[in-house]
Write a protein that holds these residues in place. Structure first.
Motif, PDB file in Angstrom:
ATOM      1  N   ALA A  66      -5.178 -13.670   6.136  1.00  0.00           N
ATOM      2  CA  ALA A  66      -4.597 -14.981   6.403  1.00  0.00           C
ATOM      3  C   ALA A  66      -3.501 -14.889   7.461  1.00  0.00           C
ATOM      4  CB  ALA A  66      -4.023 -15.581   5.126  1.00  0.00           C
ATOM      5  N   ARG A  67      -2.874 -13.713   7.543  1.00  0.00           N
ATOM      6  CA  ARG A  67      -1.810 -13.496   8.517  1.00  0.00           C
ATOM      7  C   ARG A  67      -1.799 -12.015   8.878  1.00  0.00           C
ATOM      8  NH1 ARG A  67       4.214 -14.716   6.721  1.00  0.00           N
ATOM      9  NH2 ARG A  67       5.072 -12.929   7.788  1.00  0.00           N
ATOM     10  N   VAL A  68      -1.614 -11.710  10.128  1.00  0.00           N
ATOM     11  CA  VAL A  68      -1.626 -10.325  10.581  1.00  0.00           C
ATOM     12  C   VAL A  68      -0.192  -9.792  10.585  1.00  0.00           C
ATOM     13  CG1 VAL A  68      -2.175  -8.780  12.488  1.00  0.00           C
ATOM     14  CG2 VAL A  68      -3.679 -10.690  11.963  1.00  0.00           C
ATOM     15  N   VAL A  69       0.005  -8.672   9.893  1.00  0.00           N
ATOM     16  CA  VAL A  69       1.298  -7.984   9.903  1.00  0.00           C
ATOM     17  C   VAL A  69       1.029  -6.508  10.178  1.00  0.00           C
ATOM     18  CG1 VAL A  69       2.562  -9.565   8.411  1.00  0.00           C
ATOM     19  CG2 VAL A  69       1.229  -7.739   7.396  1.00  0.00           C
ATOM     20  N   ALA A  70       1.922  -5.873  10.921  1.00  0.00           N
ATOM     21  CA  ALA A  70       1.744  -4.463  11.248  1.00  0.00           C
ATOM     22  C   ALA A  70       2.768  -3.597  10.541  1.00  0.00           C
ATOM     23  CB  ALA A  70       1.847  -4.251  12.748  1.00  0.00           C
ATOM     24  N   LYS A  71       3.834  -4.212  10.028  1.00  0.00           N
ATOM     25  CA  LYS A  71       4.867  -3.460   9.316  1.00  0.00           C
ATOM     26  C   LYS A  71       4.860  -3.890   7.852  1.00  0.00           C
ATOM     27  CE  LYS A  71       7.451  -2.360  13.213  1.00  0.00           C
ATOM     28  NZ  LYS A  71       8.086  -1.206  13.618  1.00  0.00           N
ATOM     29  N   ARG A  72       5.261  -2.974   6.979  1.00  0.00           N
ATOM     30  CA  ARG A  72       5.256  -3.236   5.541  1.00  0.00           C
ATOM     31  C   ARG A  72       6.202  -4.388   5.220  1.00  0.00           C
ATOM     32  NH1 ARG A  72       2.727  -0.365   1.278  1.00  0.00           N
ATOM     33  NH2 ARG A  72       3.934  -0.403  -0.632  1.00  0.00           N
ATOM     34  N   VAL A  73       5.716  -5.290   4.369  1.00  0.00           N
ATOM     35  CA  VAL A  73       6.496  -6.472   4.008  1.00  0.00           C
ATOM     36  C   VAL A  73       6.664  -6.508   2.492  1.00  0.00           C
ATOM     37  CG1 VAL A  73       5.825  -7.848   6.012  1.00  0.00           C
ATOM     38  CG2 VAL A  73       4.402  -7.876   3.979  1.00  0.00           C
ATOM     39  N   GLY A  74       7.554  -7.356   2.032  1.00  0.00           N
ATOM     40  CA  GLY A  74       7.809  -7.497   0.602  1.00  0.00           C
ATOM     41  C   GLY A  74       6.612  -8.109  -0.124  1.00  0.00           C
ATOM     42  N   PRO A  75       6.593  -7.983  -1.445  1.00  0.00           N
ATOM     43  CA  PRO A  75       5.455  -8.490  -2.222  1.00  0.00           C
ATOM     44  C   PRO A  75       5.203  -9.988  -2.047  1.00  0.00           C
ATOM     45  CG  PRO A  75       6.871  -7.119  -3.594  1.00  0.00           C
ATOM     46  CD  PRO A  75       7.561  -7.286  -2.287  1.00  0.00           C
ATOM     47  N   ALA A  76       6.255 -10.778  -1.954  1.00  0.00           N
ATOM     48  CA  ALA A  76       6.077 -12.227  -1.798  1.00  0.00           C
ATOM     49  C   ALA A  76       5.427 -12.557  -0.457  1.00  0.00           C
ATOM     50  CB  ALA A  76       7.422 -12.931  -1.921  1.00  0.00           C
ATOM     51  N   VAL A  77       5.867 -11.899   0.598  1.00  0.00           N
ATOM     52  CA  VAL A  77       5.299 -12.130   1.930  1.00  0.00           C
ATOM     53  C   VAL A  77       3.883 -11.559   1.998  1.00  0.00           C
ATOM     54  CG1 VAL A  77       5.603 -11.697   4.396  1.00  0.00           C
ATOM     55  CG2 VAL A  77       7.593 -12.097   2.954  1.00  0.00           C
ATOM     56  N   ALA A  78       3.666 -10.402   1.355  1.00  0.00           N
ATOM     57  CA  ALA A  78       2.338  -9.778   1.355  1.00  0.00           C
ATOM     58  C   ALA A  78       1.305 -10.691   0.714  1.00  0.00           C
ATOM     59  CB  ALA A  78       2.383  -8.439   0.635  1.00  0.00           C
ATOM     60  N   ALA A  79       1.695 -11.413  -0.331  1.00  0.00           N
ATOM     61  CA  ALA A  79       0.770 -12.330  -1.000  1.00  0.00           C
ATOM     62  C   ALA A  79       0.360 -13.471  -0.075  1.00  0.00           C
ATOM     63  CB  ALA A  79       1.404 -12.880  -2.273  1.00  0.00           C
ATOM     64  N   GLU A  80       1.225 -13.843   0.858  1.00  0.00           N
ATOM     65  CA  GLU A  80       0.909 -14.912   1.808  1.00  0.00           C
ATOM     66  C   GLU A  80      -0.004 -14.434   2.938  1.00  0.00           C
ATOM     67  OE1 GLU A  80       4.669 -16.183   3.246  1.00  0.00           O
ATOM     68  OE2 GLU A  80       5.310 -16.991   1.309  1.00  0.00           O
ATOM     69  N   CYS A  81      -0.094 -13.119   3.125  1.00  0.00           N
ATOM     70  CA  CYS A  81      -0.840 -12.560   4.249  1.00  0.00           C
ATOM     71  C   CYS A  81      -2.325 -12.386   3.945  1.00  0.00           C
ATOM     72  CB  CYS A  81      -0.258 -11.208   4.653  1.00  0.00           C
ATOM     73  SG  CYS A  81       1.405 -11.348   5.313  1.00  0.00           S
ATOM     74  N   LEU A  82      -2.731 -12.586   2.696  1.00  0.00           N
ATOM     75  CA  LEU A  82      -4.134 -12.398   2.354  1.00  0.00           C
ATOM     76  C   LEU A  82      -4.587 -13.454   1.359  1.00  0.00           C
ATOM     77  CD1 LEU A  82      -4.355 -10.888  -0.728  1.00  0.00           C
ATOM     78  CD2 LEU A  82      -3.332  -9.089   0.601  1.00  0.00           C
ATOM     79  N   ILE A  83      -5.890 -13.682   1.361  1.00  0.00           N
ATOM     80  CA  ILE A  83      -6.526 -14.564   0.383  1.00  0.00           C
ATOM     81  C   ILE A  83      -7.428 -13.671  -0.448  1.00  0.00           C
ATOM     82  CG2 ILE A  83      -8.025 -16.551   0.035  1.00  0.00           C
ATOM     83  CD1 ILE A  83      -7.164 -17.420   2.927  1.00  0.00           C
ATOM     84  N   ASP A  84      -7.093 -13.528  -1.731  1.00  0.00           N
ATOM     85  CA  ASP A  84      -7.812 -12.603  -2.600  1.00  0.00           C
ATOM     86  C   ASP A  84      -9.064 -13.277  -3.148  1.00  0.00           C
ATOM     87  OD1 ASP A  84      -8.561 -10.488  -4.131  1.00  0.00           O
ATOM     88  OD2 ASP A  84      -6.747 -10.420  -5.353  1.00  0.00           O
ATOM     89  N   ARG A  85     -10.225 -12.714  -2.831  1.00  0.00           N
ATOM     90  CA  ARG A  85     -11.502 -13.236  -3.327  1.00  0.00           C
ATOM     91  C   ARG A  85     -12.207 -12.215  -4.202  1.00  0.00           C
ATOM     92  NH1 ARG A  85     -13.088 -17.488   1.130  1.00  0.00           N
ATOM     93  NH2 ARG A  85     -10.990 -17.822   1.757  1.00  0.00           N
TER      94      ARG A  85
END
Length: 122
Positions: A66-85
């Motif tokens: 859902a969002r491209v990140v290249a550096k490690r992010v916190g759990p709350a932000v990480a949840a926004e970066c993907l859609i779990d199917r």
């Protein structure tokens, strides 16, 4: 402007699907990561909308970028970066019913492995 992209091993590590980037790279090299249905090398780039299939701990994870990140992010932000199917995990009764080998019993025979695979639904 160019669409943002990141290496698949870096993205998997950044959104906390695996604990280390080297573990993510090893999973890619081992064939446990697929991007849009094709096996991925660690340096393959991912973009928004890509589907990533990952085998973690004997369980298949299917996520959409859902969002491209290249550096490690916190759990709350990480949840926004993907859609779990991913399919839901099996019930604890099924997991507990799987046969366990005695420690030191050696490798399973071909017949035992096939029986175990049949029981697990593979």
């Amino acid at each position: 402007m160019a669409e943002p992209s990141a290496r698949v091993d870096s993205w998997i590590w950044s959104v906390r699907l695996l604990k280390t980037r080297s573990a993510a790279a090893s999973a890619c090299r081992g064939g446990h990561v697929k991007v849009n249905g094709t096996p991925a090398k660690p340096a393959q780039h991912v973009a928004i909308g890509d589907e990533i299939r990952l085998r973690v701990g004997g369980r298949d994870r299917i996520v959409e970028v859902a969002r491209v990140v290249a550096k490690r992010v916190g759990p709350a932000v990480a949840a926004e970066c993907l859609i779990d199917r991913s399919p839901p995990p099996p019930p604890k009764e099924v997991v507990a019913a799987l046969p366990l080998r005695d420690r030191g019993a050696g490798r399973p025979t071909k017949r035992e492995r096939r029986d175990t695979d049949r029981l697990r639904g593979r």
